[in-house]
Design a protein around this motif. Structure first.
Motif, short mmCIF file in Angstrom:
data_model
loop_
_atom_site.label_atom_id
_atom_site.label_comp_id
_atom_site.label_asym_id
_atom_site.label_seq_id
_atom_site.Cartn_x
_atom_site.Cartn_y
_atom_site.Cartn_z
N ARG A 134 0.83 -1.22 0.00
CA ARG A 134 0.00 0.00 0.00
C ARG A 134 0.86 1.26 0.00
O ARG A 134 0.62 2.18 -0.78
CB ARG A 134 -0.96 0.00 1.19
CG ARG A 134 -2.16 -0.91 1.02
CD ARG A 134 -3.20 -0.70 2.10
NE ARG A 134 -2.70 -1.04 3.43
CZ ARG A 134 -2.68 -2.27 3.94
NH1 ARG A 134 -3.13 -3.29 3.24
NH2 ARG A 134 -2.22 -2.48 5.16
N ILE A 135 1.87 1.32 0.87
CA ILE A 135 2.67 2.53 0.94
C ILE A 135 3.52 2.69 -0.32
O ILE A 135 3.71 3.80 -0.81
CB ILE A 135 3.52 2.60 2.24
CG1 ILE A 135 4.11 4.00 2.43
CG2 ILE A 135 4.62 1.57 2.24
CD1 ILE A 135 3.13 5.08 2.74
N GLU A 137 2.62 1.75 -3.28
CA GLU A 137 1.66 2.25 -4.28
C GLU A 137 1.41 3.74 -4.08
O GLU A 137 1.34 4.50 -5.05
CB GLU A 137 0.36 1.44 -4.20
CG GLU A 137 0.53 0.02 -4.70
CD GLU A 137 -0.57 -0.95 -4.26
OE1 GLU A 137 -0.56 -2.09 -4.74
OE2 GLU A 137 -1.41 -0.57 -3.41
N ASP A 138 1.28 4.16 -2.83
CA ASP A 138 1.07 5.59 -2.55
C ASP A 138 2.28 6.42 -2.95
O ASP A 138 2.14 7.53 -3.50
CB ASP A 138 0.76 5.81 -1.06
CG ASP A 138 -0.59 5.26 -0.64
OD1 ASP A 138 -1.43 4.96 -1.52
OD2 ASP A 138 -0.81 5.12 0.58
N ASP A 141 2.24 6.70 -6.65
CA ASP A 141 1.25 7.69 -7.09
C ASP A 141 1.78 9.12 -6.96
O ASP A 141 1.59 9.95 -7.84
CB ASP A 141 -0.06 7.54 -6.29
CG ASP A 141 -0.85 6.30 -6.66
OD1 ASP A 141 -0.63 5.72 -7.76
OD2 ASP A 141 -1.69 5.88 -5.83
N ALA A 142 2.45 9.39 -5.84
CA ALA A 142 3.00 10.73 -5.62
C ALA A 142 4.11 11.03 -6.64
O ALA A 142 4.17 12.14 -7.19
CB ALA A 142 3.53 10.86 -4.20
N ALA A 150 4.76 15.26 -1.35
CA ALA A 150 4.04 14.05 -0.92
C ALA A 150 4.93 12.82 -0.99
O ALA A 150 4.90 11.97 -0.10
CB ALA A 150 2.78 13.86 -1.76
N LEU A 154 5.59 10.58 2.26
CA LEU A 154 5.19 9.17 2.25
C LEU A 154 6.38 8.25 2.46
O LEU A 154 6.28 7.27 3.21
CB LEU A 154 4.46 8.83 0.95
CG LEU A 154 3.06 9.42 0.81
CD1 LEU A 154 2.60 9.39 -0.64
CD2 LEU A 154 2.09 8.67 1.72
N HIS A 158 6.97 5.70 5.53
CA HIS A 158 7.27 4.29 5.24
C HIS A 158 8.53 3.84 5.96
O HIS A 158 8.53 2.81 6.66
CB HIS A 158 7.41 4.12 3.73
CG HIS A 158 7.90 2.78 3.28
ND1 HIS A 158 7.44 1.58 3.80
CD2 HIS A 158 8.82 2.45 2.34
CE1 HIS A 158 8.05 0.58 3.19
NE2 HIS A 158 8.90 1.07 2.30
#
Length: 184
Positions: A134-135, A137-138, A141-142, A150, A154, A158
Motif C-alpha cells: 500500500r505505501i 503504491e502511494d 502515485d506521488a 508528498a 510518504l 514508510h
C-alpha cells in the motif's frame, strides 16, 4: 576494482566496480568500528525521503513505468516471499536511481546489501507485506503525479514505520554489530 588475469599476457585488469564493492568497504569500516545494524536503518531514514523527493522531480516516464510495474509485481507476489522481497528492494533501488543522483543510487544499493532483513532472520508477516504494498503504491502515485513533497512525506512515513517495526520486533538484530563475514 583490480583483478589479476593469469597466464601469458596476463596481469592487472581494472574492473568496473558496482555497489557491491561499496557495500563490502562500508561493511568492513563499520565492523572495525563495532557499529550496529541500527546505523544502516538510521542512514536509510535520513536518505530515502530525499531520494523520493528528487525522484518525483527527475524520473523519466520510462522509470515511472518501471516503478509501476514493480509495485504491481510486488502486489501479485505478496505470498511468494523471495519474489516479494526482491521486488521490495528493487522498489527502493528504482527510486534511488530515479533521484538522478548517482551517489544515492550506489548508497541505497550498498545499504540494502548490508541490511538484508530476511537474511538476518527478520520476518515480515502478511499484514506487514500488504502494508508495504500500500505505501509503495502511494509513493508511486506521488512520484507519478510529480508531487515531490508528498513523495518525501510518504517515504518518510514508510521508512519510519519500518524502523519502528524492526525496533519493536527485532531489537536484538538491530543492536548486533555488523560483521563482514556474515554478509560475504
Amino acid at each position: 576494482m583490480i583483478s589479476l588475469k593469469p597466464g601469458p599476457g596476463g596481469g592487472p585488469v581494472v574492473q568496473h566496480p558496482d555497489s557491491s564493492v561499496l557495500a563490502t568497504a562500508l561493511t568492513l569500516l563499520l565492523q572495525f568500528e563495532n557499529a550496529p545494524f541500527r546505523a544502516i536503518v538510521e542512514a536509510r531514514t535520513a536518505l530515502e525521503p530525499m531520494m523520493a523527493r528528487l525522484a518525483a522531480d527527475r524520473m523519466s516516464d520510462a522509470e515511472i513505468a518501471e516503478l509501476k510495474n514493480n509495485v504491481d509485481n510486488a502486489r501479485l507476489n505478496v505470498n511468494d516471499l523471495q519474489i516479494f522481497h526482491d521486488e521490495i528492494e528493487r522498489f527502493h533501488d528504482i527510486v534511488a536511481r530515479g533521484s538522478g543522483n548517482q551517489l544515492f543510487a550506489h548508497l541505497i544499493n550498498a545499504l540494502l546489501g548490508i541490511l538484508d532483513g530476511t537474511a538476518m532472520g527478520i520476518e515480515y508477516p502478511e499484514t506487514h507485506r500488504l502494508a508495504s504494498c500500500r505505501i509503495h503504491e502511494d509513493i508511486y502515485d506521488a512520484i507519478a503525479a510529480r508531487n515531490s513533497e508528498a513523495a518525501q512525506e510518504l517515504m518518510n512515513a514508510h521508512i519510519q514505520a519500518h524502523a519502528k517495526y524492526t525496533e519493536f520486533k527485532f531489537k536484538d538484530v538491530l543492536d548486533s554489530p555488523i560483521q563482514w563475514n556474515k554478509l560475504a
